[in-house]
Design a protein around this motif. Structure first.
Motif, PDB file in Angstrom:
ATOM      1  N   UNK A  33       2.534   5.460  -3.954  1.00 37.75           N
ATOM      2  CA  UNK A  33       3.096   4.118  -3.934  1.00 37.75           C
ATOM      3  C   UNK A  33       2.826   3.392  -5.255  1.00 37.75           C
ATOM      4  N   UNK A  34       1.576   3.413  -5.705  1.00 35.83           N
ATOM      5  CA  UNK A  34       1.228   2.755  -6.963  1.00 35.83           C
ATOM      6  C   UNK A  34       1.847   3.467  -8.165  1.00 35.83           C
ATOM      7  N   UNK A  35       1.882   4.784  -8.121  1.00 37.17           N
ATOM      8  CA  UNK A  35       2.448   5.542  -9.244  1.00 37.17           C
ATOM      9  C   UNK A  35       3.932   5.265  -9.413  1.00 37.17           C
ATOM     10  N   UNK A  36       4.622   4.982  -8.315  1.00 35.73           N
ATOM     11  CA  UNK A  36       6.061   4.732  -8.374  1.00 35.73           C
ATOM     12  C   UNK A  36       6.395   3.306  -8.787  1.00 35.73           C
ATOM     13  N   UNK A  37       5.381   2.420  -8.806  1.00 38.58           N
ATOM     14  CA  UNK A  37       5.628   1.053  -9.254  1.00 38.58           C
ATOM     15  C   UNK A  37       5.557  -0.004  -8.180  1.00 38.58           C
ATOM     16  N   UNK A  38       5.227   0.387  -6.949  1.00 38.48           N
ATOM     17  CA  UNK A  38       5.095  -0.600  -5.874  1.00 38.48           C
ATOM     18  C   UNK A  38       3.674  -1.154  -5.836  1.00 38.48           C
ATOM     19  N   UNK A  39       3.545  -2.372  -5.343  1.00 32.17           N
ATOM     20  CA  UNK A  39       2.232  -3.006  -5.270  1.00 32.17           C
ATOM     21  C   UNK A  39       1.732  -3.176  -3.840  1.00 32.17           C
ATOM     22  N   UNK A  40       2.637  -3.259  -2.880  1.00 29.66           N
ATOM     23  CA  UNK A  40       2.229  -3.480  -1.493  1.00 29.66           C
ATOM     24  C   UNK A  40       2.840  -2.410  -0.602  1.00 29.66           C
ATOM     25  N   UNK A  41       2.071  -2.006   0.397  1.00 25.53           N
ATOM     26  CA  UNK A  41       2.519  -0.952   1.304  1.00 25.53           C
ATOM     27  C   UNK A  41       3.706  -1.404   2.145  1.00 25.53           C
ATOM     28  N   UNK A  42       3.727  -2.681   2.519  1.00 28.94           N
ATOM     29  CA  UNK A  42       4.836  -3.167   3.346  1.00 28.94           C
ATOM     30  C   UNK A  42       6.160  -3.070   2.598  1.00 28.94           C
ATOM     31  N   UNK A  43       6.178  -3.475   1.324  1.00 32.21           N
ATOM     32  CA  UNK A  43       7.412  -3.382   0.540  1.00 32.21           C
ATOM     33  C   UNK A  43       7.806  -1.927   0.299  1.00 32.21           C
ATOM     34  N   UNK A  44       6.797  -1.090   0.021  1.00 33.41           N
ATOM     35  CA  UNK A  44       7.075   0.335  -0.214  1.00 33.41           C
ATOM     36  C   UNK A  44       7.694   0.971   1.020  1.00 33.41           C
ATOM     37  N   UNK A  45       7.099   0.740   2.183  1.00 35.39           N
ATOM     38  CA  UNK A  45       7.617   1.340   3.414  1.00 35.39           C
ATOM     39  C   UNK A  45       9.009   0.812   3.746  1.00 35.39           C
ATOM     40  N   UNK A  46       9.231  -0.489   3.528  1.00 35.33           N
ATOM     41  CA  UNK A  46      10.542  -1.063   3.823  1.00 35.33           C
ATOM     42  C   UNK A  46      11.622  -0.459   2.931  1.00 35.33           C
ATOM     43  N   UNK A  47      11.352  -0.377   1.631  1.00 34.18           N
ATOM     44  CA  UNK A  47      12.333   0.175   0.702  1.00 34.18           C
ATOM     45  C   UNK A  47      12.518   1.670   0.914  1.00 34.18           C
ATOM     46  N   UNK A  48      11.435   2.386   1.238  1.00 34.28           N
ATOM     47  CA  UNK A  48      11.541   3.825   1.476  1.00 34.28           C
ATOM     48  C   UNK A  48      12.453   4.100   2.667  1.00 34.28           C
ATOM     49  N   UNK A  49      12.278   3.318   3.729  1.00 37.59           N
ATOM     50  CA  UNK A  49      13.123   3.509   4.906  1.00 37.59           C
ATOM     51  C   UNK A  49      14.567   3.101   4.617  1.00 37.59           C
ATOM     52  N   UNK A  50      14.758   2.057   3.809  1.00 37.17           N
ATOM     53  CA  UNK A  50      16.116   1.639   3.471  1.00 37.17           C
ATOM     54  C   UNK A  50      16.865   2.725   2.710  1.00 37.17           C
ATOM     55  N   UNK A  51      16.192   3.405   1.793  1.00 35.69           N
ATOM     56  CA  UNK A  51      16.842   4.402   0.945  1.00 35.69           C
ATOM     57  C   UNK A  51      16.971   5.748   1.648  1.00 35.69           C
ATOM     58  N   UNK A  52      15.901   6.185   2.320  1.00 34.21           N
ATOM     59  CA  UNK A  52      15.893   7.539   2.886  1.00 34.21           C
ATOM     60  C   UNK A  52      16.148   7.581   4.383  1.00 34.21           C
ATOM     61  N   UNK A  53      15.972   6.444   5.061  1.00 36.49           N
ATOM     62  CA  UNK A  53      16.160   6.418   6.503  1.00 36.49           C
ATOM     63  C   UNK A  53      14.980   6.933   7.280  1.00 36.49           C
TER      64      UNK A  53
END
Length: 349
Positions: free
Chosen positions: A307-327
């Motif tokens: 998550x941090x290596x990809x440029x995200x700072x918070x787990x909630x935003x990372x999980x939300x965007x990950x689900x939006x893109x990959x389902x």
């Protein structure tokens, strides 16, 4: 047993919220107007408890003035995420101090006009905030792409809450004028919950509000739409994403991207909107998710490290965007794709 009004409980929760938001360890400057909004809302809640819980009528001279300051603080906090220049801040400070000064004067000479003045202030600032964000999440040029969309939604909710608060003030005024003052306390208690909504969503925006200490003014003249120009703009942004790995910058925002690309911020936003039907934050976050997918499939790093290596700072935003893109979730994606011979980028779909 002493009576503890609900507004005091609300105030305690707001003070805790302020402490949590203010203690964030971040290199960027905090969004002081939004932090000030949380503090003022807590104090306003205390005044409400003193007035309607213990019958201390004297606080009625203070509460309207502090209520008039809250919308201007919200506007100032949003403005810090939208505007790239604060050179006129002394004049703006005088302008936004005017509503509180007017209400203070009315408290002294025309108490019957105070409620309508507060209603007008709430509606005017709500409209001004919505106008600032008329271009959508890309309007938050100084908010990191990681949290631009949730911050945008939080601010829109705050503006709508201002309108709801104004409607409640109108209802309270009507109840008092019609002689049903006994119901005013209940209505004001509900209004206090609206204040909590305003502050909660403003705090959500503040938690994503990384305002640089110094703001450079990029070229911001938007040229007429042109397919070739759009293609050149997107090609330049893609170069920064794919070759320079600019998406790894956790504090990357539209203003910073514009400076690195040497292209006006509004031109980048317009080109990406037209070509992909997505805003810039979604576009950048999709590059981050593509990198996260690569790391999930090719390395044994933990999800948090990725998550941090990809440029995200918070787990909630990372999980939300990950689900939006990959389902799906990061762990589910890893389980399904870690042993696949080749990993398809989610951007290719």
């Amino acid at each position: 047993m002493p009576f503890v009004p609900l507004p005091f409980v609300v105030a305690l929760l707001l003070f805790i919220l302020l402490w949590v938001v203010a203690r964030r360890e971040d290199e960027a400057a905090p969004n002081l107007p939004l932090l000030g909004l949380i503090l003022l809302a807590a104090l306003q809640s205390i005044l409400t408890g003193l007035r309607w819980g213990y019958g201390i009528r004297e606080v009625g001279y203070i509460a309207p003035v502090s209520a008039a300051i809250m919308p201007s603080l919200l506007y100032a906090g949003v403005s810090r995420l939208v505007r790239t220049s604060h050179r006129r801040w002394p004049a703006l400070l005088m302008l936004h101090a005017a509503p509180a000064a007017i209400v203070m004067l009315l408290v002294i000479v025309r108490r019957d006009a105070v409620d309508m003045a507060l209603v007008a202030i709430d509606f005017i600032y709500a409209a001004a905030i919505l106008w600032l964000l008329r271009s959508g999440a890309d309007g938050l040029r100084l908010a990191p792409f990681d949290g631009a969309v949730p911050a945008y939604r939080a601010i829109i909710a705050a503006a709508l809450a201002l309108c709801l608060s104004a409607l409640v003030d109108m209802l309270v005024s009507f109840e008092l004028a019609s002689g049903h003052g006994d119901r005013a306390a209940t209505i004001i208690g509900i209004a206090n919950l609206f204040i909590l909504v305003i502050v909660g969503v403003a705090a959500a925006a503040a938690s994503q509000s990384h305002v640089p200490g110094t703001l450079a003014d990029p070229i911001d003249q938007l040229s007429p739409p042109d397919d070739g120009e759009d293609a050149d703009t997107i090609a330049r942004v893609n170069e920064l994403m794919q070759e320079k790995k600019l998406y790894r910058d956790a504090n990357l925002n539209l203003n910073r991207l514009a400076r690195r690309a040497g292209i006006p911020a509004r031109q980048i936003s317009a080109a990406i909107n037209r070509a992909t039907t997505r805003n810039v934050s979604q576009y950048v976050n999709e590059h981050r998710i593509a990198e996260a997918c690569r790391l999930l499939g090719e390395t044994g790093q933990s999800v948090t490290e990725i998550m941090f290596a990809a440029g995200f700072q918070t787990k909630s935003n990372f999980n939300r965007e990950f689900r939006r893109v990959t389902g799906t979730t990061p762990l589910a994606w890893r389980e399904k794709n870690a042993r696949a011979p080749s990993l398809a980028s989610p951007l290719s779909s």
